[in-house]
Motif scaffolding. Sequence first.
Motif, PDB file in Angstrom:
ATOM      1  N   VAL A  69      61.490  31.017  53.059  1.00  0.00           N
ATOM      2  CA  VAL A  69      62.696  30.459  53.696  1.00  0.00           C
ATOM      3  C   VAL A  69      63.468  29.564  52.724  1.00  0.00           C
ATOM      4  O   VAL A  69      64.699  29.655  52.627  1.00  0.00           O
ATOM      5  CB  VAL A  69      62.304  29.670  54.970  1.00  0.00           C
ATOM      6  CG1 VAL A  69      63.521  29.007  55.590  1.00  0.00           C
ATOM      7  CG2 VAL A  69      61.654  30.603  55.987  1.00  0.00           C
ATOM      8  N   SER A  70      62.737  28.713  51.964  1.00  0.00           N
ATOM      9  CA  SER A  70      63.430  27.792  51.057  1.00  0.00           C
ATOM     10  C   SER A  70      64.145  28.548  49.929  1.00  0.00           C
ATOM     11  O   SER A  70      65.307  28.264  49.619  1.00  0.00           O
ATOM     12  CB  SER A  70      62.447  26.786  50.466  1.00  0.00           C
ATOM     13  OG  SER A  70      61.407  27.473  49.808  1.00  0.00           O
ATOM     14  N   ALA A  71      63.432  29.534  49.353  1.00  0.00           N
ATOM     15  CA  ALA A  71      64.044  30.311  48.263  1.00  0.00           C
ATOM     16  C   ALA A  71      65.237  31.094  48.783  1.00  0.00           C
ATOM     17  O   ALA A  71      66.303  31.124  48.146  1.00  0.00           O
ATOM     18  CB  ALA A  71      63.023  31.260  47.649  1.00  0.00           C
ATOM     19  N   ALA A  72      65.060  31.713  49.954  1.00  0.00           N
ATOM     20  CA  ALA A  72      66.154  32.499  50.543  1.00  0.00           C
ATOM     21  C   ALA A  72      67.344  31.602  50.866  1.00  0.00           C
ATOM     22  O   ALA A  72      68.494  31.986  50.647  1.00  0.00           O
ATOM     23  CB  ALA A  72      65.670  33.195  51.804  1.00  0.00           C
ATOM     24  N   GLY A  73      67.046  30.390  51.351  1.00  0.00           N
ATOM     25  CA  GLY A  73      68.113  29.447  51.685  1.00  0.00           C
ATOM     26  C   GLY A  73      68.964  29.115  50.477  1.00  0.00           C
ATOM     27  O   GLY A  73      70.195  29.098  50.557  1.00  0.00           O
ATOM     28  N   MET A  74      68.307  28.874  49.349  1.00  0.00           N
ATOM     29  CA  MET A  74      69.048  28.542  48.122  1.00  0.00           C
ATOM     30  C   MET A  74      69.895  29.728  47.664  1.00  0.00           C
ATOM     31  O   MET A  74      71.050  29.561  47.262  1.00  0.00           O
ATOM     32  CB  MET A  74      68.074  28.149  46.996  1.00  0.00           C
ATOM     33  CG  MET A  74      67.384  26.823  47.200  1.00  0.00           C
ATOM     34  SD  MET A  74      68.525  25.470  47.537  1.00  0.00           S
ATOM     35  CE  MET A  74      69.137  25.160  45.899  1.00  0.00           C
ATOM     36  N   ILE A  75      69.292  30.921  47.734  1.00  0.00           N
ATOM     37  CA  ILE A  75      70.031  32.116  47.293  1.00  0.00           C
ATOM     38  C   ILE A  75      71.245  32.345  48.191  1.00  0.00           C
ATOM     39  O   ILE A  75      72.351  32.609  47.708  1.00  0.00           O
ATOM     40  CB  ILE A  75      69.093  33.352  47.279  1.00  0.00           C
ATOM     41  CG1 ILE A  75      68.069  33.212  46.139  1.00  0.00           C
ATOM     42  CG2 ILE A  75      69.885  34.646  47.108  1.00  0.00           C
ATOM     43  CD1 ILE A  75      67.010  34.271  46.106  1.00  0.00           C
ATOM     44  N   ILE A  76      71.032  32.210  49.499  1.00  0.00           N
ATOM     45  CA  ILE A  76      72.143  32.430  50.436  1.00  0.00           C
ATOM     46  C   ILE A  76      73.238  31.386  50.209  1.00  0.00           C
ATOM     47  O   ILE A  76      74.429  31.712  50.198  1.00  0.00           O
ATOM     48  CB  ILE A  76      71.643  32.403  51.900  1.00  0.00           C
ATOM     49  CG1 ILE A  76      70.773  33.635  52.170  1.00  0.00           C
ATOM     50  CG2 ILE A  76      72.804  32.371  52.882  1.00  0.00           C
ATOM     51  CD1 ILE A  76      70.100  33.653  53.519  1.00  0.00           C
ATOM     52  N   LEU A  77      72.820  30.138  49.991  1.00  0.00           N
ATOM     53  CA  LEU A  77      73.805  29.076  49.745  1.00  0.00           C
ATOM     54  C   LEU A  77      74.641  29.395  48.502  1.00  0.00           C
ATOM     55  O   LEU A  77      75.883  29.311  48.524  1.00  0.00           O
ATOM     56  CB  LEU A  77      73.083  27.730  49.564  1.00  0.00           C
ATOM     57  CG  LEU A  77      73.975  26.528  49.248  1.00  0.00           C
ATOM     58  CD1 LEU A  77      74.873  26.204  50.438  1.00  0.00           C
ATOM     59  CD2 LEU A  77      73.143  25.296  48.889  1.00  0.00           C
TER      60      LEU A  77
END
Lengths: 164, 276
Positions: A123-131
Amino acid sequence: MKRTVLPILSLMVACAIQGNLPRFVTLFGAKPNLVLVVLIAYSLASEPGFGAALGFVAGLIEGSAVGLSTGSFIVTRTITGFLAGLVTTRLFSDNPIVPVVSAAWLTLVCEVLFLLANPLASVSAAGMIILGECILNAFMTFILHFILRQFEARRKMRLVNARL
Amino acid sequence: MHQLRNKSIITLFALILSGVVIGVAHNRALSEGHPFVIQSVVRSAIYPAGASIHSVVSLFAQVMRVARPRSAILRENARLRKQVKLLTEENNRLRELAHESISLKKTLHLHECLGLKTISAEVIARDESSWFHTATIDRGRRAGVTPGASVVNHLGLIGQVVEADPFTAQVVALTDTSSEISALVQRSRCHGLLQGLGGNRLVLTSLPKDADVRRGDVVVSSGLGRVIPKGLVVGRIIRVSRNSIYGTTSAFVRPAVRFDQVEQVLVIKPGRGVAR
């Protein structure tokens, strides 16, 4: 005919450029998604049905280029195109902030839907990528919006001159 | 207005349904190893634009490499002259060693290792999505590339071909989360399952509790399944994690090849073979 062919050609060119983006064009590990940017830019100026159809084509092109999860690409892009078209019917503004903000939240919706179908990252990695992708796509949409407006202004000018 | 909205919603659902059908058909084609016609057509349509843009980008990169101030060029020229002198001496020495090596290889019948059929290719696009580590290479079925073929360069194994069209092929990197291959630790011959973790990391799982693995060990392909040849360097172990509760050992591996820096590759056709 021209109304359909031009967006599809733009999507294909965007996909071709996407695969050759230089390494430094990244933010938080994400690259701008040019296919999504083109899809949003065109769908924001059309009705939801056309946006969905364009999203379908965008998903097919992107899914084919990646070679994996084609179904997820098609479904998420179709929904994104539809939502972008829906924005036009609810809210229309010549202000460049509208497409920029729309690009950001539509990217967010699209990628969250994609990750729900394909849980590929934490979730954290995906959150950064999406941001990162949201910011870059918003910036790219701003540029594209500016270019499209220039074209539109010239087209109107030609029409006025022709009438005169 | 109401009718238009209803029509749009019907269109949306019809397109979503079509997307699901295409997705299922694609997955089936992938699992059966058949080319997926719709994607092949789309990729063939994108290929000319992709290849053209790749050429333009490469040309621009070359121009940018060459275009520098005169003083920098003169400095580099002096440095290169010195380097040429050193390399000429080294080259003479290496020629002798190469002759010796060739004769030794002949003696040991190592020419069999060259029986691995390879196809050279160039990466023309990569990472089209933030979520997958995939690339497109400029050789496809017409050149003999088939799904399942291993993709390597001089540093080691890069990934596998997942789909091949007439002119291009899609390569999935080892580091992709969908990638799984059988591998072994070169020193202790411990077998395990190597999985991609995204980013630039791999994990070797399914190792026994007391597996003899250490930091720095080299991991190579095991050749099981006869898809990827045995002995291709995959990477080096950077961390070992032992779980005493489940009785398992996992080793985190740094790949020998950085996928984002790969340009020229060799495609090895699937089959039995040992890489040396």
